[in-house]
Write a protein that holds these residues in place. Structure first.
Motif, PDB file in Angstrom:
ATOM      1  N   SER A 121       4.539 -37.516 -25.017  1.00  0.00           N
ATOM      2  CA  SER A 121       4.111 -37.892 -26.371  1.00  0.00           C
ATOM      3  C   SER A 121       3.084 -39.010 -26.332  1.00  0.00           C
ATOM      4  N   GLU A 122       3.288 -39.982 -25.452  1.00  0.00           N
ATOM      5  CA  GLU A 122       2.340 -41.094 -25.356  1.00  0.00           C
ATOM      6  C   GLU A 122       0.953 -40.591 -24.964  1.00  0.00           C
ATOM      7  N   ASN A 123       0.909 -39.684 -23.995  1.00  0.00           N
ATOM      8  CA  ASN A 123      -0.385 -39.143 -23.552  1.00  0.00           C
ATOM      9  C   ASN A 123      -1.065 -38.330 -24.651  1.00  0.00           C
ATOM     10  N   ILE A 124      -0.272 -37.545 -25.403  1.00  0.00           N
ATOM     11  CA  ILE A 124      -0.836 -36.771 -26.515  1.00  0.00           C
ATOM     12  C   ILE A 124      -1.410 -37.706 -27.568  1.00  0.00           C
ATOM     13  N   ILE A 125      -0.661 -38.760 -27.901  1.00  0.00           N
ATOM     14  CA  ILE A 125      -1.094 -39.677 -28.955  1.00  0.00           C
ATOM     15  C   ILE A 125      -2.358 -40.428 -28.561  1.00  0.00           C
ATOM     16  N   ILE A 126      -2.406 -40.963 -27.335  1.00  0.00           N
ATOM     17  CA  ILE A 126      -3.587 -41.738 -26.955  1.00  0.00           C
ATOM     18  C   ILE A 126      -4.809 -40.840 -26.860  1.00  0.00           C
ATOM     19  N   LYS A 127      -4.621 -39.594 -26.457  1.00  0.00           N
ATOM     20  CA  LYS A 127      -5.748 -38.657 -26.421  1.00  0.00           C
ATOM     21  C   LYS A 127      -6.293 -38.414 -27.830  1.00  0.00           C
ATOM     22  N   ILE A 128      -5.389 -38.232 -28.794  1.00  0.00           N
ATOM     23  CA  ILE A 128      -5.806 -38.035 -30.189  1.00  0.00           C
ATOM     24  C   ILE A 128      -6.538 -39.269 -30.706  1.00  0.00           C
ATOM     25  N   LEU A 129      -6.004 -40.458 -30.410  1.00  0.00           N
ATOM     26  CA  LEU A 129      -6.617 -41.686 -30.900  1.00  0.00           C
ATOM     27  C   LEU A 129      -8.005 -41.895 -30.306  1.00  0.00           C
ATOM     28  N   LYS A 130      -8.165 -41.595 -29.031  1.00  0.00           N
ATOM     29  CA  LYS A 130      -9.489 -41.730 -28.415  1.00  0.00           C
ATOM     30  C   LYS A 130     -10.478 -40.745 -29.032  1.00  0.00           C
ATOM     31  N   ASP A 131      -9.981 -39.562 -29.364  1.00  0.00           N
ATOM     32  CA  ASP A 131     -10.834 -38.572 -30.018  1.00  0.00           C
ATOM     33  C   ASP A 131     -11.243 -39.054 -31.409  1.00  0.00           C
ATOM     34  N   LEU A 132     -10.310 -39.659 -32.137  1.00  0.00           N
ATOM     35  CA  LEU A 132     -10.622 -40.184 -33.463  1.00  0.00           C
ATOM     36  C   LEU A 132     -11.641 -41.325 -33.389  1.00  0.00           C
ATOM     37  N   LYS A 133     -11.513 -42.160 -32.371  1.00  0.00           N
ATOM     38  CA  LYS A 133     -12.486 -43.238 -32.197  1.00  0.00           C
ATOM     39  C   LYS A 133     -13.888 -42.666 -31.975  1.00  0.00           C
ATOM     40  N   LYS A 134     -13.983 -41.612 -31.172  1.00  0.00           N
ATOM     41  CA  LYS A 134     -15.276 -40.981 -30.928  1.00  0.00           C
ATOM     42  C   LYS A 134     -15.875 -40.438 -32.222  1.00  0.00           C
ATOM     43  N   ARG A 135     -15.008 -40.103 -33.183  1.00  0.00           N
ATOM     44  CA  ARG A 135     -15.464 -39.558 -34.453  1.00  0.00           C
ATOM     45  C   ARG A 135     -15.636 -40.625 -35.525  1.00  0.00           C
ATOM     46  N   GLY A 136     -15.635 -41.882 -35.111  1.00  0.00           N
ATOM     47  CA  GLY A 136     -16.000 -42.951 -36.020  1.00  0.00           C
ATOM     48  C   GLY A 136     -14.866 -43.743 -36.629  1.00  0.00           C
ATOM     49  N   LYS A 137     -13.622 -43.522 -36.179  1.00  0.00           N
ATOM     50  CA  LYS A 137     -12.496 -44.244 -36.765  1.00  0.00           C
ATOM     51  C   LYS A 137     -12.327 -45.619 -36.108  1.00  0.00           C
ATOM     52  N   THR A 138     -11.775 -46.526 -36.870  1.00  0.00           N
ATOM     53  CA  THR A 138     -11.443 -47.861 -36.380  1.00  0.00           C
ATOM     54  C   THR A 138      -9.929 -47.979 -36.316  1.00  0.00           C
ATOM     55  N   ILE A 139      -9.403 -48.237 -35.121  1.00  0.00           N
ATOM     56  CA  ILE A 139      -7.965 -48.166 -34.875  1.00  0.00           C
ATOM     57  C   ILE A 139      -7.473 -49.497 -34.320  1.00  0.00           C
ATOM     58  N   LEU A 140      -6.461 -50.069 -34.966  1.00  0.00           N
ATOM     59  CA  LEU A 140      -5.812 -51.296 -34.498  1.00  0.00           C
ATOM     60  C   LEU A 140      -4.388 -50.962 -34.089  1.00  0.00           C
ATOM     61  N   ILE A 141      -3.995 -51.396 -32.896  1.00  0.00           N
ATOM     62  CA  ILE A 141      -2.677 -51.060 -32.358  1.00  0.00           C
ATOM     63  C   ILE A 141      -1.986 -52.321 -31.851  1.00  0.00           C
ATOM     64  N   VAL A 142      -0.835 -52.641 -32.427  1.00  0.00           N
ATOM     65  CA  VAL A 142       0.032 -53.676 -31.858  1.00  0.00           C
ATOM     66  C   VAL A 142       0.700 -53.076 -30.623  1.00  0.00           C
ATOM     67  N   HIS A 143       0.579 -53.778 -29.499  1.00  0.00           N
ATOM     68  CA  HIS A 143       0.974 -53.185 -28.221  1.00  0.00           C
ATOM     69  C   HIS A 143       1.659 -54.238 -27.353  1.00  0.00           C
ATOM     70  N   HIS A 144       2.594 -53.780 -26.506  1.00  0.00           N
ATOM     71  CA  HIS A 144       3.316 -54.735 -25.662  1.00  0.00           C
ATOM     72  C   HIS A 144       3.181 -54.477 -24.163  1.00  0.00           C
ATOM     73  N   ASP A 145       2.824 -53.265 -23.762  1.00  0.00           N
ATOM     74  CA  ASP A 145       2.795 -52.896 -22.341  1.00  0.00           C
ATOM     75  C   ASP A 145       1.445 -53.283 -21.738  1.00  0.00           C
ATOM     76  N   LEU A 146       1.413 -54.410 -21.040  1.00  0.00           N
ATOM     77  CA  LEU A 146       0.146 -54.926 -20.523  1.00  0.00           C
ATOM     78  C   LEU A 146      -0.450 -54.039 -19.439  1.00  0.00           C
ATOM     79  N   SER A 147       0.360 -53.209 -18.789  1.00  0.00           N
ATOM     80  CA  SER A 147      -0.153 -52.360 -17.713  1.00  0.00           C
ATOM     81  C   SER A 147      -1.088 -51.278 -18.228  1.00  0.00           C
TER      82      SER A 147
END
Length: 250
Positions: A179-205
């Motif tokens: 699920s994580e891989n599917i979601i990040i792939k979708i988000l990267k695709d949305l960014k390429k299409r002009g979206k601005t995405i803010l994500i609160v995140h905890h996993d520094l790796s």
């Protein structure tokens, strides 16, 4: 799902934004930053550092002082253009609603008062379910899904809303890697299409793989900018303390 790329530069700006809670704890202290989009920007910092509070301040969900604007307009006037996904533990999974119905809630900001979901909106729901790989699960109750599946449903709801801005609060907590891989792939695709995405995140790796920009907080701004410039041990120690450790073994 088909999107047209937008070439407009987006800007989220905070000027001296502070948030004080009832117990007189200052969650944010005079935060000033500018985020230029399209982008996938990570908001990182230790527990209690004001990461979620920053999103809520921009959304007007918590009282703040200072000035917050999006493209020069008060952020409160831009709410229809923002899709927000709260932390999963704040969502009632026992509510009797199917996957399909939950995704269809993304159409509501664009419907008039008392209007029902239109046929073309249901087609958008179907396409969004296809994108997240859950079309066969659409009649299941949301409470029957795994954590990763439910998070994908929330992303599908954002796809249907087709907002210019996506604010996600800890979307990868407690979900499977598929699920994580599917979601990040979708988000990267949305960014390429002009979206601005803010994500609160905890996993520094995962920071360097996921984000092109970072906001590093510890109740005040530690660093803001391109990930390649600000994600370094000096800034991390200022935010997290001297004993910071990043596991890059995966």
């Amino acid at each position: 799902m088909i999107y047209l790329r937008r070439e407009v530069m987006e800007m989220i700006e905070c000027q001296n934004v502070s948030v004080m809670y009832n117990n007189e704890v200052e969650a944010l202290k005079k935060v000033s930053l500018t985020i230029m989009g399209p982008t996938i920007t990570g908001i990182i910092g230790p527990n209690g550092s004001g990461k979620s509070t920053l999103l809520k301040a921009i959304l007007g969900m918590t009282r703040s002082t200072g000035k917050i604007s999006i493209n020069g307009v008060s952020s409160k006037k831009m709410l229809k253009k923002i899709a927000y996904v709260a932390q999963k533990n704040l969502i009632d999974l026992s509510f009797p609603i199917t996957v399909r119905e939950c995704v269809a809630l993304g159409t509501l900001p664009n419907l008039g008062l008392f209007k029902s979901v239109r046929k073309e909106d249901w087609r958008r729901v179907e396409r969004a379910l296809e994108v997240i790989g859950l079309r066969k699960e659409q009649e299941r109750q949301i409470g029957a899904l795994s954590g990763g599946q439910f998070q994908r449903v929330l992303i599908a709801r954002c796809l249907v809303q087709d907002a210019d801005y996506l604010f996600l609060d800890e979307p990868f907590v407690g979900i499977d890697m598929v699920s994580e891989n599917i979601i990040i792939k979708i988000l990267k695709d949305l960014k390429k299409r002009g979206k601005t995405i803010l994500i609160v995140h905890h996993d520094l790796s995962k920071v360097e793989d996921y984000f092109d920009q970072l906001v590093m907080l510890n109740n005040k701004i530690i660093a803001v900018g391109a990930t390649s410039n600000v994600f370094n041990m000096q800034n991390l120690k200022r935010a997290y303390g001297e004993n910071i450790f990043i596991d890059r073994s995966e």
